[in-house]
Design an enzyme around this catalytic site. Structure first.
Site, PDB file in Angstrom:
ATOM      1  CG  ASP A   9      71.469  21.514  70.688  1.00 43.38           C
ATOM      2  OD1 ASP A   9      70.620  20.618  70.866  1.00 43.38           O
ATOM      3  OD2 ASP A   9      72.123  22.022  71.630  1.00 43.38           O
ATOM      4  CB  SER A  10      69.321  16.631  68.294  1.00 43.14           C
ATOM      5  OG  SER A  10      68.210  17.230  67.659  1.00 43.14           O
ATOM      6  CE  LYS A  22      65.049  22.745  72.700  1.00 41.15           C
ATOM      7  NZ  LYS A  22      66.271  22.478  73.473  1.00 41.15           N
ATOM      8  CD  GLU A  74      70.331  21.893  76.006  1.00 38.98           C
ATOM      9  OE1 GLU A  74      71.202  21.570  76.843  1.00 38.98           O
ATOM     10  OE2 GLU A  74      70.146  21.277  74.943  1.00 38.98           O
ATOM     11  CD  GLU A  87      66.621  15.511  76.367  1.00 37.31           C
ATOM     12  OE1 GLU A  87      66.641  16.683  75.945  1.00 37.31           O
ATOM     13  OE2 GLU A  87      67.336  14.602  75.896  1.00 37.31           O
TER      14      GLU A  87
HETATM   15  O1  KIV Z   1      68.053  19.308  70.209  1.00 35.60           O
HETATM   16  C1  KIV Z   1      66.990  18.698  70.294  1.00 35.60           C
HETATM   17  O2  KIV Z   1      66.593  17.935  69.408  1.00 35.60           O
HETATM   18  C2  KIV Z   1      66.192  18.915  71.494  1.00 35.60           C
HETATM   19  C3  KIV Z   1      64.981  18.055  71.684  1.00 35.60           C
HETATM   20  C4  KIV Z   1      65.400  16.708  72.099  1.00 35.60           C
HETATM   21  C5  KIV Z   1      64.028  18.649  72.629  1.00 35.60           C
HETATM   22  O3  KIV Z   1      66.513  19.729  72.296  1.00 35.60           O
END
Ligand code: KIV
Length: 307
Positions: A59-60, A128, A130, A197
């Site tokens: 989600d980055s 994934k 969080e 992280e």
């Molecule tokens: O969203 C993302 O890119 C991430 C990574 C930094 C692990 O969660």
């Protein structure tokens, strides 16, 4: 190196799809797992060609490709569109889709429905999510629905405000214990891997012996089973603030700006296009075209409909 070891490792380099068992075997063999983010077809093709083991549609993307100020605003539909594009460019690495903020927290039903969309519509292999806390139950529900889940603890950007901002986590023994408990609970919930992280290397050293699943670090020191970086950070494409853990392996943005600037200069100076960039017409066809155009009424005359 034994034949067995060769078989279980580096499937990415051989073009065989990376599976969950490959990732587990890599941990057992002490072979680091290379993971990178990707957000579209070309970045997926780069990850594929580079032979990484895992690709995360993180989600980055909210910040790196969509221009939002944080990861919070990105929608599920935006993430699914990016993940589907990555899938089209990827055949070997294991593909993980990041559940965006607000798409899984409300209930187990919401979490399962969202995870299913990543698998069904975008072709991801896993998702994934969080945090620990209520995310542990969501992870268990998604796993129970047959979808592999990667956990993410330490600095969790979706809830960075509640953590006091984008700062490293687990620097006191008490807070470190909370983060460790989250990681252990996610493993218990059935997560196949966990991202650490922005936690101190000492934290990672202390917690690693307690976890059986592969841990992928980003700013978590060298003791994890693998490392992940954001595509735009490691290639020098993203122009914003970079975290301390980012190592730049290229300065692609500079090359991109220089390329586009050279194009614009060439257009303005009439250096582009050159003959080799165009198409030709047989001379007799060109002459005939000119004749036909001669028969056309002059531009200022009303069009009669006969031409
Ligand atoms: O969203 C993302 O890119 C991430 C990574 C930094 C692990 O969660």
């Amino acid at each position: 190196m034994s034949a067995g070891k060769r078989d279980s490792t580096a499937p990415a380099a051989k073009g065989r799809p990376v599976t969950l068992s490959h990732l587990g075997e890599k941990k057992q063999l002490g072979e680091p797992i290379a993971m990178v983010t990707a957000y579209d077809y070309p970045s997926a093709q780069v990850a594929e060609a580079a032979g990484v083991d895992v690709v995360l549609v993180g989600d980055s993307a909210a910040m790196t490709v969509l221009g939002y100020p944080s990861t919070v605003p990105v929608s599920l539909d935006e993430m699914l569109m990016l993940a589907a594009a990555v899938r089209r460019g990827l055949s070997t690495p294991f593909l993980v889709g990041d559940l965006p903020f607000g798409s899984y927290e409300v209930s187990n039903e919401q979490a399962v429905a969202t995870a299913q969309r990543f698998i069904k519509e975008a072709g991801c292999d896993a998702v994934k999510l969080e945090r620990g806390g209520s995310s542990v139950e969501r992870a268990a529900a998604i796993v129970a629905a047959g979808i592999p889940v990667m956990g993410h603890v330490g600095l969790t950007p979706q809830t960075a405000t509640a953590l006091g901002g984008y700062r490293s986590q687990g620097r006191t023994a008490e807070r470190a214990l909370e983060v460790a408990r989250d990681a252990l609970a996610l493993e218990q919930a059935g997560c196949f891997s966990i991202v650490f992280e922005a936690v101190p290397a000492d934290f990672t050293d202390a917690v690693m012996p307690h976890l059986g699943v592969p841990v992928i670090g980003i700013g978590a020191g060298p003791a994890t089973d693998g490392q992940v970086l954001v595509f735009h950070d490691l290639l020098g494409i993203y122009d914003g603030h970079a975290a301390r853990f980012v190592k730049r392996y290229a300065e692609v943005r500079e090359a991109m700006v220089a390329g586009v600037r050279a194009f614009a200069d060439d257009v303005r100076e009439r250096r582009y296009p050159e003959p080799e960039h165009g198409y030709t017409m047989a001379p007799d066809e060109a002459a005939r075209l000119r004749e036909l155009l001669e028969e056309r009424p002059a531009a200022h005359e009303p069009f009669s409909g006969s031409w």
